[in-house]
Design an enzyme around this catalytic site. Structure first.
Site, PDB file in Angstrom:
ATOM      1  N   CYS A 106       0.355  -0.889  -0.341  1.00 27.27           N
ATOM      2  CA  CYS A 106       0.493   0.271   0.358  1.00 27.27           C
ATOM      3  C   CYS A 106       0.452   1.712   0.161  1.00 27.27           C
ATOM      4  O   CYS A 106       0.282   2.035  -1.058  1.00 27.27           O
ATOM      5  CB  CYS A 106      -1.105   0.055   0.905  1.00 27.27           C
ATOM      6  N   HIS A 164      -3.162   1.476   7.167  1.00 25.66           N
ATOM      7  CA  HIS A 164      -3.169   0.871   5.509  1.00 25.66           C
ATOM      8  C   HIS A 164      -3.411   2.913   4.950  1.00 25.66           C
ATOM      9  O   HIS A 164      -3.888   3.629   5.807  1.00 25.66           O
ATOM     10  CB  HIS A 164      -4.766   0.455   5.354  1.00 25.66           C
ATOM     11  N   HIS A 166      -5.935   1.899  -4.364  1.00 21.40           N
ATOM     12  CA  HIS A 166      -5.030   0.840  -3.370  1.00 21.40           C
ATOM     13  C   HIS A 166      -4.186  -0.365  -3.617  1.00 21.40           C
ATOM     14  O   HIS A 166      -5.090  -0.650  -4.218  1.00 21.40           O
ATOM     15  CB  HIS A 166      -5.182   1.077  -1.643  1.00 21.40           C
TER      16      HIS A 166
END
Length: 338
Positions: free
Chosen positions: A254, A302, A314
């Site tokens: 990510c 994240h 993402h």
């Protein structure tokens, strides 16, 4: 950049013990669940937790790896300085040796006695003047040599400390890597134990909006040209695989996707999601615009990039490629404008 709030560390540095503790608590909770609980729901929840814990460990891995890279550069630069300083010391020693030889060849008699015995006083006085200059230069060269030796000793001691730190950092990288691999292997095992329909349901659930953000996000145009370029880069990465520790261009985790996308726009961002959350100005969710960084969960483990229309781009988790998902797919920690 304006002032911003840095998020608290994710807790990854506390090591795998915390994650193991979390798994133990989760296992106890599952054991205490009522007999009527749906086993597939429990499995999906466990997979979700394992992916979250693996992502925390991945960010800790990225941080440790970045620290090891920086230490390697520092050690290399210091070793170069040590080599140059050693060459300088060797040269000064040669000069001092030549001066000592000249002094020896001038004789070691007491100056007054040498003048008394000299048949050519004027010649002696001329030699004595040269000898005095040699002695003065020799004293200066000796002082400089001593200073250079002290610097060399200090550089070598610091290089030794940095090598110890580098070794610790390499071990931390290896430990985080083992933690990630273990959790991902367990998550894959659990997913493979589900029927095909349940696996598809898990993927749908991971892509659903968990927060009603209708009307809360204004969208609009990117806040800057570099944000527009970063969004274009992220869109070009759609479909590329999730690779933990990956920072492109073939695969991403990510934070690797965010770092790479902004690098294509000429902007250098830190490697981890926690550091990226503090790399710009925090903006309210209602003012989010394409190119802004959306950090998720309380520990900022994240991160994705807002792409407009209520979606982020993402790298979700292993097995799921870079893709669009609803901005409210999980609890939002912060929004950062770079």
């Amino acid at each position: 950049m304006g002032s911003h709030r840095r998020l608290a560390p994710s807790g990854s540095d506390r090591g795998a013990g915390v994650a193991v503790g979390l798994l133990s608590v989760a296992a106890a909770a599952l054991a205490a669940a009522p007999a009527g609980a749906a086993p597939h729901d429990d499995t999906r929840a466990r997979v979700d937790r394992l992916y979250q814990e693996a992502e925390r460990a991945t960010e800790a891995y990225n941080e440790a790896d970045e620290r090891a890279d920086a230490l390697r550069e520092q050690v290399r630069a210091r070793q170069d300085r040590i080599a140059r300083e050693q060459d300088r010391v060797n040269t000064m020693r040669e000069v001092l040796g030549a001066l000592a030889g000249a002094q020896y060849r001038s004789g070691g008699l007491d100056p007054a006695l040498a003048l008394l015995l000299s048949t050519e006083p004027e010649e002696y006085l001329e030699k004595a003047s040269v000898l005095d200059r040699i002695s003065t230069r020799q004293a200066g060269e000796l002082a400089e040599l001593q200073a250079a030796l002290r610097r060399l000793t200090q550089e070598r001691a610091e290089a030794a400390r940095q090598l110890v730190a580098l070794d610790r950092s390499r071990k931390a990288v290896a430990a985080h890597k083992r933690t990630v691999e273990r959790k991902l292997a367990e998550a894959r095992r659990l997913l493979n134990s589900l029927p095909d329909g349940e696996r598809a349901a898990y993927d749908r659930a991971s892509r659903s909006s968990r927060t009603d953000l209708a009307g809360a996000v204004t969208g609009g145009a990117p806040a800057s040209g570099r944000a527009a370029a970063a969004v274009a880069a992220a869109r070009a990465a759609l479909g590329r695989p999730y690779v933990w520790g990956g920072s492109g261009p073939g695969g991403f985790d990510c934070s690797g996707l965010v770092q790479w996308s902004y690098a294509q726009a000429g902007v250098a961002l830190p490697r981890t999601s926690q550091a990226q959350a503090g790399a710009g100005r925090q903006v309210p969710l209602s003012q989010m615009r394409p190119g802004d960084l959306v950090t998720y969960r309380d520990d900022a483990s994240h991160i994705g990039m807002y792409a407009g229309d209520g979606r982020v781009i993402h790298a979700p988790y292993p097995g799921a490629p870079v893709r669009y998902d609803p901005v409210g797919m999980m609890p939002i920690s912060s929004v950062t404008r770079v």
